[in-house]
Design a protein around this motif. Structure first.
Motif, PDB file in Angstrom:
ATOM      1  N   LYS A   1     -12.243  12.686   6.997  1.00 48.24           N
ATOM      2  CA  LYS A   1     -11.769  11.118   6.984  1.00 48.24           C
ATOM      3  C   LYS A   1     -11.112  10.919   8.348  1.00 48.24           C
ATOM      4  O   LYS A   1     -10.817   9.932   8.672  1.00 48.24           O
ATOM      5  CB  LYS A   1     -11.016  10.683   6.096  1.00 48.24           C
TER       6      LYS A   1
ATOM      7  N   ARG B   1     -13.949   2.578  10.282  1.00 46.95           N
ATOM      8  CA  ARG B   1     -13.897   2.493   8.840  1.00 46.95           C
ATOM      9  C   ARG B   1     -12.908   1.955   8.232  1.00 46.95           C
ATOM     10  O   ARG B   1     -12.652   1.032   7.473  1.00 46.95           O
ATOM     11  CB  ARG B   1     -14.099   3.945   8.117  1.00 46.95           C
TER      12      ARG B   1
ATOM     13  N   ASP C   1     -11.992  -1.961   6.565  1.00 46.36           N
ATOM     14  CA  ASP C   1     -11.415  -1.990   5.441  1.00 46.36           C
ATOM     15  C   ASP C   1     -10.131  -3.180   5.552  1.00 46.36           C
ATOM     16  O   ASP C   1     -10.019  -4.034   4.598  1.00 46.36           O
ATOM     17  CB  ASP C   1     -10.816  -0.788   4.715  1.00 46.36           C
TER      18      ASP C   1
ATOM     19  N   LYS D   1     -13.916  -4.214  -2.689  1.00 45.38           N
ATOM     20  CA  LYS D   1     -14.604  -3.285  -1.830  1.00 45.38           C
ATOM     21  C   LYS D   1     -13.765  -2.117  -2.013  1.00 45.38           C
ATOM     22  O   LYS D   1     -12.907  -1.490  -2.792  1.00 45.38           O
ATOM     23  CB  LYS D   1     -15.153  -3.868  -0.581  1.00 45.38           C
ATOM     24  N   ASN D   2     -13.482  -1.429  -0.535  1.00 43.00           N
ATOM     25  CA  ASN D   2     -12.380  -0.414  -0.337  1.00 43.00           C
ATOM     26  C   ASN D   2     -11.251  -0.788   0.401  1.00 43.00           C
ATOM     27  O   ASN D   2     -10.701   0.047   0.723  1.00 43.00           O
ATOM     28  CB  ASN D   2     -13.274   0.796   0.396  1.00 43.00           C
ATOM     29  N   SER D   3     -11.109  -2.040   0.126  1.00 37.44           N
ATOM     30  CA  SER D   3      -9.736  -2.562   0.757  1.00 37.44           C
ATOM     31  C   SER D   3      -8.264  -2.641   0.268  1.00 37.44           C
ATOM     32  O   SER D   3      -7.450  -2.706   0.862  1.00 37.44           O
ATOM     33  CB  SER D   3      -9.998  -4.079   1.314  1.00 37.44           C
ATOM     34  N   LYS D   4      -8.264  -2.466  -1.146  1.00 38.54           N
ATOM     35  CA  LYS D   4      -7.099  -2.456  -1.855  1.00 38.54           C
ATOM     36  C   LYS D   4      -6.064  -1.679  -1.204  1.00 38.54           C
ATOM     37  O   LYS D   4      -4.898  -2.150  -1.159  1.00 38.54           O
ATOM     38  CB  LYS D   4      -7.089  -2.127  -3.296  1.00 38.54           C
TER      39      LYS D   4
ATOM     40  N   ARG E   1      -3.356   2.977   4.484  1.00 38.93           N
ATOM     41  CA  ARG E   1      -4.173   3.787   5.074  1.00 38.93           C
ATOM     42  C   ARG E   1      -4.245   3.420   6.796  1.00 38.93           C
ATOM     43  O   ARG E   1      -4.436   4.312   7.565  1.00 38.93           O
ATOM     44  CB  ARG E   1      -5.602   3.799   4.642  1.00 38.93           C
TER      45      ARG E   1
END
Length: 240
Positions: free
Chosen positions: A157, A197, A201, A219-222, A227
């Protein structure tokens, strides 16, 4: 490639589901250094001689306090204070040239030089840096000699900005010119693809505060904000 003892921490870091394996490596070293310092080793003469001399930075002093071995920390600080008092009493008593050592002098006094050195020294930091440099050497060794690790790196990642810069800069030291160039191309792809990425997000996380998107999925943003903090400032990754 068969794992050797010194490759295990590097492989473990890149096996973890994280935004920067290099941050994980550093945090592991920090945890180990704190545990070592607050374990039986604090009674070891060699360790105490070093902690007496260097002391600890503010951050790692807090980590030692959190360890809850208050007696061990008290003993280390007591003998560190003993040495500091003794050294500074000696330095502060030294006579200068002319009527005053300090008056109109632009020179750094021995006392200030000593306190500045102490301010910037830390037993825990030293232990981390000594091992961290070996982990970076091991990273390049694995990258060059282990195709499975190379694939693992490319599928990761990515890295935080600080450690991206570290690897970009140090490639020439550990790889041939041609291999360093190829590595940087792969490093750039891994870093920028994953920065974008997380940035996307984060953008969706921001949009979710707009009433127009309130009923849209997260989506993947919580967890995009912590991050993003890892990516930009090496923050939080180590404390997960």
């Amino acid at each position: 490639m068969k794992e050797k003892l010194y490759t295990i921490p590097v492989n473990d870091a890149f096996d973890s589901d994280c935004e920067c394996p290099i941050c994980i490596m550093r945090k592991t070293l920090e945890n180990n250094a704190v545990e070592f310092t607050m374990g039986p080793s604090y009674m070891d003469d060699d360790v105490r001689a070093e902690t007496d001399k260097t002391g600890f930075c503010n951050y790692h002093l807090g980590k030692l306090y959190e360890n809850n071995n208050r007696l061990g920390l008290a003993l280390m600080l007591k003998t560190h204070m003993d040495k500091t008092i003794k050294d500074l009493e000696s330095l502060s008593a030294k006579k200068g040239k002319g009527p005053s050592l300090f008056k109109k002098s632009s020179e750094v006094t021995p006392v200030k030089e000593y306190t500045d050195t102490l301010k910037n020294s830390c037993y825990i930091c030293n232990k981390i840096e000594n091992m961290f440099s070996l982990y970076i050497v091991t990273f390049y060794y694995l990258y060059e000699n282990d195709s499975a690790f190379r694939d693992k790196f490319k599928a990761s990642k990515g890295l935080c900005t600080e450690h991206y810069g570290l690897l970009f800069q140090s490639a020439d030291k550990h790889l041939s010119a041609e291999k360093a160039e190829n590595f940087r191309e792969e490093l750039n792809k891994v870093y920028f693809d994953n920065m974008k990425r997380v940035r996307e997000d984060l953008e969706w996380f921001i949009d979710k505060f707009d009433y127009r998107y309130v009923n849209e999925p997260w989506k993947n943003s919580k967890d995009a904000l912590p991050r993003a903090m890892i990516k930009t400032n090496s923050a939080f990754e180590a404390d997960k």
